[in-house]
Motif scaffolding. Structure first.
Motif, PDB file in Angstrom:
ATOM      1  N   TRP A  49      70.615  37.190  68.250  1.00 33.86           N
ATOM      2  CA  TRP A  49      71.892  37.812  67.913  1.00 33.86           C
ATOM      3  C   TRP A  49      72.863  37.694  69.068  1.00 33.86           C
ATOM      4  N   ARG A  50      74.131  37.513  68.713  1.00 29.38           N
ATOM      5  CA  ARG A  50      75.173  37.413  69.737  1.00 29.38           C
ATOM      6  C   ARG A  50      76.401  38.217  69.328  1.00 29.38           C
ATOM      7  N   SER A  51      77.012  38.869  70.302  1.00 30.06           N
ATOM      8  CA  SER A  51      78.251  39.617  70.088  1.00 30.06           C
ATOM      9  C   SER A  51      79.404  38.647  69.934  1.00 30.06           C
ATOM     10  N   ARG A  52      80.270  38.938  68.984  1.00 30.27           N
ATOM     11  CA  ARG A  52      81.471  38.119  68.770  1.00 30.27           C
ATOM     12  C   ARG A  52      82.636  39.044  68.435  1.00 30.27           C
ATOM     13  N   ILE A  53      83.836  38.582  68.717  1.00 30.12           N
ATOM     14  CA  ILE A  53      85.023  39.323  68.318  1.00 30.12           C
ATOM     15  C   ILE A  53      85.039  39.401  66.791  1.00 30.12           C
ATOM     16  N   CYS A  54      85.248  40.578  66.258  1.00 31.77           N
ATOM     17  CA  CYS A  54      85.071  40.818  64.820  1.00 31.77           C
ATOM     18  C   CYS A  54      86.044  40.063  63.916  1.00 31.77           C
ATOM     19  N   LEU A  55      87.143  39.579  64.442  1.00 31.68           N
ATOM     20  CA  LEU A  55      88.151  38.934  63.602  1.00 31.68           C
ATOM     21  C   LEU A  55      87.878  37.459  63.321  1.00 31.68           C
ATOM     22  N   GLN A  56      86.834  36.887  63.912  1.00 30.36           N
ATOM     23  CA  GLN A  56      86.525  35.479  63.666  1.00 30.36           C
ATOM     24  C   GLN A  56      86.125  35.265  62.200  1.00 30.36           C
ATOM     25  N   LEU A  57      86.608  34.171  61.621  1.00 29.19           N
ATOM     26  CA  LEU A  57      86.177  33.806  60.270  1.00 29.19           C
ATOM     27  C   LEU A  57      84.841  33.076  60.361  1.00 29.19           C
ATOM     28  N   ARG A  58      83.846  33.587  59.666  1.00 26.96           N
ATOM     29  CA  ARG A  58      82.492  33.019  59.683  1.00 26.96           C
ATOM     30  C   ARG A  58      81.830  33.282  58.345  1.00 26.96           C
ATOM     31  N   PRO A  59      80.772  32.534  58.068  1.00 31.75           N
ATOM     32  CA  PRO A  59      79.948  32.901  56.904  1.00 31.75           C
ATOM     33  C   PRO A  59      79.353  34.293  57.162  1.00 31.75           C
ATOM     34  N   PHE A  60      78.793  34.906  56.154  1.00 33.30           N
ATOM     35  CA  PHE A  60      78.216  36.242  56.316  1.00 33.30           C
ATOM     36  C   PHE A  60      77.071  36.396  55.337  1.00 33.30           C
ATOM     37  N   ILE A  61      76.209  37.378  55.630  1.00 31.39           N
ATOM     38  CA  ILE A  61      75.077  37.663  54.755  1.00 31.39           C
ATOM     39  C   ILE A  61      75.232  39.102  54.248  1.00 31.39           C
ATOM     40  N   CYS A  62      75.390  39.215  52.929  1.00 32.94           N
ATOM     41  CA  CYS A  62      75.488  40.531  52.289  1.00 32.94           C
ATOM     42  C   CYS A  62      74.116  40.947  51.764  1.00 32.94           C
ATOM     43  N   GLN A  63      73.887  42.230  51.737  1.00 32.02           N
ATOM     44  CA  GLN A  63      72.707  42.773  51.057  1.00 32.02           C
ATOM     45  C   GLN A  63      73.216  43.766  50.019  1.00 32.02           C
ATOM     46  N   TYR A  64      72.548  43.815  48.882  1.00 32.42           N
ATOM     47  CA  TYR A  64      72.978  44.746  47.842  1.00 32.42           C
ATOM     48  C   TYR A  64      71.844  44.998  46.868  1.00 32.42           C
TER      49      TYR A  64
END
Length: 102
Positions: free
Chosen positions: A87-102
């Motif tokens: 895991w790495r810290s990144r500035i939250c405003l970067q556009l990136r893929p993401f993984i949702c759980q539901y």
């Protein structure tokens, strides 16, 4: 996080074990082999102390930070590396893929 909630009625994924971390790393690799996706960990300074927590409010009982992580400069969001699973810290405003759980 907002997109996961609005479009999928879910949350960014929280990770509570090495097995789950590996499972999500494999999943992310099938979609993109270069860009690490967001997971639901946030690191911020609260009451003068840096703390990491899950967006879904689940317990913080597992972490897989890369060396020198998380960053303690500004509030950061977290990516799961498709390459090494760390895991790495990144500035939250970067556009990136993401993984949702539901």
């Amino acid at each position: 996080q907002g997109y996961c909630q609005d479009k999928y009625r879910g949350q960014l994924a929280s990770v509570h074990s090495s097995a789950r971390n590996q499972e999500l790393q494999k999943l992310a690799r099938t979609y993109n082999t270069f860009i690490s996706p967001w997971i639901g960990a946030v690191t911020s300074c609260k009451a003068g102390k840096w703390k990491s927590y899950w967006e879904d409010s689940s317990p913080w009982n597992y972490a897989n930070w890369a060396p020198t992580q998380p960053l303690h400069i500004v509030t950061t969001c977290t990516t799961l590396s498709v390459r090494d699973g760390l895991w790495r810290s990144r500035i939250c405003l970067q556009l990136r893929p993401f993984i949702c759980q539901y």
